[in-house]
Design an enzyme around this catalytic site. Structure first.
Site, mmCIF file in Angstrom:
data_model
loop_
_atom_site.group_PDB
_atom_site.id
_atom_site.type_symbol
_atom_site.label_atom_id
_atom_site.label_comp_id
_atom_site.label_asym_id
_atom_site.label_seq_id
_atom_site.Cartn_x
_atom_site.Cartn_y
_atom_site.Cartn_z
ATOM 1 N N ASP B 135 37.272 38.619 48.303
ATOM 2 C CA ASP B 135 38.278 38.769 47.454
ATOM 3 C C ASP B 135 39.373 39.874 47.856
ATOM 4 O O ASP B 135 39.078 41.103 48.152
ATOM 5 C CB ASP B 135 38.179 38.957 45.839
ATOM 6 C CG ASP B 135 38.908 38.424 44.995
ATOM 7 O OD1 ASP B 135 39.886 37.676 45.382
ATOM 8 O OD2 ASP B 135 38.917 38.589 43.836
ATOM 9 N N HIS B 142 51.051 42.153 41.519
ATOM 10 C CA HIS B 142 49.644 42.633 40.681
ATOM 11 C C HIS B 142 49.328 43.820 41.053
ATOM 12 O O HIS B 142 48.992 44.766 40.209
ATOM 13 C CB HIS B 142 48.675 41.584 41.143
ATOM 14 C CG HIS B 142 47.396 41.768 40.673
ATOM 15 N ND1 HIS B 142 47.046 42.098 39.143
ATOM 16 C CD2 HIS B 142 46.099 42.437 41.064
ATOM 17 C CE1 HIS B 142 45.780 42.507 39.233
ATOM 18 N NE2 HIS B 142 45.330 42.734 40.298
ATOM 19 N N GLU B 207 41.508 36.266 36.088
ATOM 20 C CA GLU B 207 42.347 36.554 37.234
ATOM 21 C C GLU B 207 42.673 35.146 37.723
ATOM 22 O O GLU B 207 41.895 34.676 38.261
ATOM 23 C CB GLU B 207 41.842 37.452 38.003
ATOM 24 C CG GLU B 207 41.701 38.749 37.673
ATOM 25 C CD GLU B 207 41.558 40.123 38.728
ATOM 26 O OE1 GLU B 207 41.049 39.577 39.912
ATOM 27 O OE2 GLU B 207 41.796 41.271 38.227
ATOM 28 N N GLU B 209 43.846 33.178 40.735
ATOM 29 C CA GLU B 209 43.700 33.303 41.979
ATOM 30 C C GLU B 209 43.649 32.076 42.721
ATOM 31 O O GLU B 209 43.322 31.062 42.299
ATOM 32 C CB GLU B 209 42.431 34.089 42.632
ATOM 33 C CG GLU B 209 42.503 35.381 41.818
ATOM 34 C CD GLU B 209 41.604 36.325 42.444
ATOM 35 O OE1 GLU B 209 40.778 35.992 43.590
ATOM 36 O OE2 GLU B 209 41.217 37.483 41.973
ATOM 37 N N ASP B 241 38.641 34.648 38.746
ATOM 38 C CA ASP B 241 38.045 35.808 38.890
ATOM 39 C C ASP B 241 37.865 36.764 37.860
ATOM 40 O O ASP B 241 38.436 37.544 37.586
ATOM 41 C CB ASP B 241 38.420 36.643 40.086
ATOM 42 C CG ASP B 241 37.615 37.905 40.561
ATOM 43 O OD1 ASP B 241 36.421 37.758 40.601
ATOM 44 O OD2 ASP B 241 38.203 38.902 40.856
ATOM 45 N N ARG B 245 37.463 44.526 32.171
ATOM 46 C CA ARG B 245 38.353 45.716 32.534
ATOM 47 C C ARG B 245 37.687 46.947 32.043
ATOM 48 O O ARG B 245 37.961 47.876 32.821
ATOM 49 C CB ARG B 245 39.676 45.473 31.645
ATOM 50 C CG ARG B 245 40.447 44.334 32.078
ATOM 51 C CD ARG B 245 40.806 44.224 33.720
ATOM 52 N NE ARG B 245 41.412 42.989 34.123
ATOM 53 C CZ ARG B 245 41.714 42.617 35.393
ATOM 54 N NH1 ARG B 245 41.104 43.180 36.057
ATOM 55 N NH2 ARG B 245 42.448 41.576 35.552
ATOM 56 N N GLN B 248 35.223 47.604 34.371
ATOM 57 C CA GLN B 248 35.833 47.805 35.906
ATOM 58 C C GLN B 248 36.351 49.302 36.015
ATOM 59 O O GLN B 248 36.081 50.112 37.005
ATOM 60 C CB GLN B 248 36.953 46.849 35.907
ATOM 61 C CG GLN B 248 37.437 46.892 37.276
ATOM 62 C CD GLN B 248 38.515 45.965 37.708
ATOM 63 O OE1 GLN B 248 38.705 45.051 36.630
ATOM 64 N NE2 GLN B 248 39.304 46.166 38.726
ATOM 65 N N LYS B 261 32.830 42.102 37.896
ATOM 66 C CA LYS B 261 33.221 40.975 38.242
ATOM 67 C C LYS B 261 32.224 39.873 38.607
ATOM 68 O O LYS B 261 32.228 38.624 38.541
ATOM 69 C CB LYS B 261 33.936 40.974 39.557
ATOM 70 C CG LYS B 261 35.223 42.149 39.578
ATOM 71 C CD LYS B 261 36.330 41.373 39.261
ATOM 72 C CE LYS B 261 37.541 42.399 39.676
ATOM 73 N NZ LYS B 261 38.737 41.608 39.601
ATOM 74 N N THR B 265 32.389 34.082 38.572
ATOM 75 C CA THR B 265 33.623 33.437 39.258
ATOM 76 C C THR B 265 33.654 32.101 39.384
ATOM 77 O O THR B 265 32.684 31.431 39.856
ATOM 78 C CB THR B 265 33.670 34.224 40.712
ATOM 79 O OG1 THR B 265 33.540 35.323 40.589
ATOM 80 C CG2 THR B 265 34.990 33.694 41.312
ATOM 81 N N GLU B 382 47.720 42.590 32.918
ATOM 82 C CA GLU B 382 49.329 43.095 33.314
ATOM 83 C C GLU B 382 50.177 42.565 32.071
ATOM 84 O O GLU B 382 51.026 42.776 31.706
ATOM 85 C CB GLU B 382 49.461 42.042 34.442
ATOM 86 C CG GLU B 382 49.219 42.709 35.837
ATOM 87 C CD GLU B 382 49.620 41.776 36.939
ATOM 88 O OE1 GLU B 382 50.531 41.781 37.327
ATOM 89 O OE2 GLU B 382 48.607 41.017 37.644
#
Lengths: 433, 433
Positions: B135, B142, B207, B209, B241, B245, B248, B261, B265, B382
């Site tokens: 990844d 971002h 996420e 992607e 993904d 948080r 993380q 993560k 996925t 975000e």
């Protein structure tokens, strides 16, 4: 975490196979590690015994096993250990017992003799199809030493004592011992330079690690409790997580190491089973008086008696000049795996604590195994204080990092009074420019 | 980096398959994406066309292809795309041409008709055996937005503009769209808490992607030059993904994301080939006036004309309340893949720049695709400024992070004047407590 010994561990057992009873052999009858070797160009599962390798599937074909041992031996027919790994501890124990009885003094059969090949001439391969490779960071000495170079005031990050930190490694570039190590090129930014440059790494390093191979995995979404972790671990090997330090320090923020490691990771060819290691299970390392209480999924306070593995590790270096002059590889470091802050069982429980699915044959490594002193450091970065205090070799050469032609060898062995010594064989690699 | 169009891209082409000529379909004859579906319990390689899926190996069996197209179609017999991926662009182009001629208006054969199955009823599987998942982190928006939350003064790290940053992801937990998302448990430390705790994540995020699947790989120790990168990319998919948080932020120092993560996925089931995307190749995004010169292995200054892909991405959210009230998923974000700071070709060249070996079927993702505004953010972290400014939904609900029962859907499509619109299908997942 009870650990039971059985007749396969009896230190008085001897084998009819040549070399198996010699003092100092890595592969007495009490060991019986698994690997994969090439025979007529095809991969075959073998067990190391003295100077030989027993072709397991061929021995099964010859009728050497019955019951669960036979099922296990036949799982080796594919030429990879994954199917055996998936069967679990009861099957593994049955095959180990069958192998021990077959290969011990008095157990000789003509059929088994014809299934032996010369270990010295065998070409070893990766023991398993490794779908995933995870690398932990479980030595507090390594974490402190490496952290001090970047954060002198706070070398150890606040999470270290609460859980075993890890990252995903690259599975495709895991290779068997003996594979040559091409010096990687990469992007790095030299000290005091404003811009990065691209070229061969100038800070080539090794990392002394111990890895385990996952046995039966877990379904996605399911966790494995700490008490159940041993049943998911097939066995252990030596791992060299080759590292390009200049690439690493430039790339690792914010997502961790990537190209600094993914060019090659070497593993020793033999997997010493958890059962073979039973006589060497010791108490998990003392975490110190300031250690925080652990959260439930990692808490081993109830029973720490067999969390550790007393496994002596050694690093040898041979430079091209030494080789030319006939000088043997020099022992440059040594440490013991029993000092790790986190146990392999905590590693596995933590890995699955979010429901991540492990697969049979996954490789999970410990991170650099370092003791507290510089002579016990598991990588040159620590040993030479970031390259500032080069290592002095007996022939007058010095090394801050590895040079082309240098060969690194890891050895590992377990010994204690009242048990037969067993060894891991070698994990070797030579740097090529 | 020349990109050639051929007869398969002709916007005037129509198909004899139902649904393929409808305005707004994701799967007109100009697309022809590959996937794997279950048929009689077995995995089969298929091509999406209108409301149907063509069983590729069956069509080959029926004699629908000749020459290189036939070789390619027969490579699909294993029920996974890896063997086709390994063949390379010439074979892929031959099969695409064969498929286009077979499925276009006038090309109908009775044999092909019998190889079609109903797409709506098909159960999709992972399109490839994914040995490795990498990844990247290639959206400057971002990286800046996420970085600002941790380092307000210096959101963007110094390495970002010099190379595409990446980390190894977990391959075993990559699953096909529709797989339910078990809310992971994990260790995290709440704001202002001194000690961590273990439990279900409180900050569940997605996420957005884009991923590509590697075609022919490279040998260990070999690099792939930027100019050769397109020949190693089979096609693209949508990737979610999923990220916890709180886990993380507690675990990611110093080795990067791990359990935050690795619980799941999601990938969309259809792989849109690089050839199908040819009409939508645009200049690589302007890196701005302060962009440093790039080192040779990443330098695209000579030809930036087709480095980007004009691919519109959309994120939809449906809460359980919305579902109950019959309210359609709400579009909460959208961005375009053509704004990424680094191209997929630079990603591949960088990945191999240290000699790391890529394998056919490896998945390489872009990292979160975010535009400059909040309405273009590719994740809730975000979009809600770290959970401080909850998203307001039209039915009065709000979301800082995802709640149980929430479903996230990604859609992606390419359109421009003079080309047929093609789509990626959906990448969906629902959170389960």
């Amino acid at each position: 975490m009870p650990v039971e010994l059985n007749e396969t561990h009896d230190p008085l057992l001897t084998s009819w196979v040549a070399g198996a009873n010699e003092a100092g052999t890595d592969f007495p009858i009490q060991n019986l590690p698994y690997g994969v070797f090439a025979r007529a160009g095809k991969p075959r599962v073998g067990v190391a015994i003295g100077d030989s390798i027993l072709d397991v599937a061929e021995a099964a074909q010859a009728g050497s096993f019955t019951g669960m041992a036979e099922v296990s031996a036949k799982a080796c027919q594919s030429g990879q250990l994954n199917a055996l790994m998936e069967l679990g501890p009861d099957y593994w124990a049955a095959l180990r017992l069958g192998l021990s009885r077959l290969l011990r003094q008095g157990g000789a059969t003509k059929a088994a003799e014809s299934c032996l090949v010369d270990r010295k001439c065998a070409q070893m391969r990766l023991p398993a199809s490794i779908s995933n490779f995870t690398d932990f960071y479980t030595s507090i000495h390594h974490a402190t030493n490496a952290g001090r170079m970047m954060r002198p005031d706070a070398p150890l990050l606040p999470n270290f004592k609460h859980m075993p930190i890890a990252y995903h490694g690259r599975a495709s570039s895991v290779a068997v011992s003996g594979t040559s190590v091409r010096r990687p090129k990469g992007q790095s930014r030299a000290k005091n330079a404003s811009l990065p440059s691209y070229g061969p790494t100038q800070r080539m390093d090794f990392e002394l690690e111990v890895g385990f191979y996952v046995g039966p995995g877990n379904a996605i979404g399911e966790t494995v409790a700490l008490a159940d972790a041993p049943g998911h671990i097939f066995g252990l090997s030596l791992v060299n997580d080759w590292s390009a330090r200049d690439i690493q320090s430039w790339e690792y923020q914010p997502l961790g190491p990537f190209l600094a490691k993914s060019f090659l990771t070497s593993v020793s060819p033999w997997i010493v089973t958890l059962e073979a290691l039973a006589p060497f299970r010791v108490a998990a390392a003392d975490r110190g008086r300031d250690a925080p209480d652990l959260l439930a999924h990692l808490d081993d306070a109830q029973d720490r008696t067999h969390g550790g593995i007393h496994l002596q590790l050694e690093v040898f270096l041979q430079t091209p000049k030494m080789r030319g002059a006939g000088i043997s590889p020099e022992r440059i470091s040594g440490s013991n795996f029993d000092g790790q802050y986190w146990t392999i069982f905590q590693m596995l429980a933590h890995h699955t604590s979010n429901g991540c699915n492990l697969l049979a044959g996954d490789l999970v490594a410990s991170g650099t195994v370092s003791g507290s002193g510089l002579s016990e450091a598991g990588c040159l970065l620590e040993m030479t204080l970031g390259g500032t205090r080069p290592l002095a070799l007996p022939n007058g050469e010095t090394r801050s990092f590895l040079e082309d032609g240098d060969e690194i060898l890891f050895r590992g062995f377990c010994e204690r009074t009242g048990a037969a010594r067993i060894g891991f064989g070698e994990c070797a690699g030579r740097i090529e420019g």
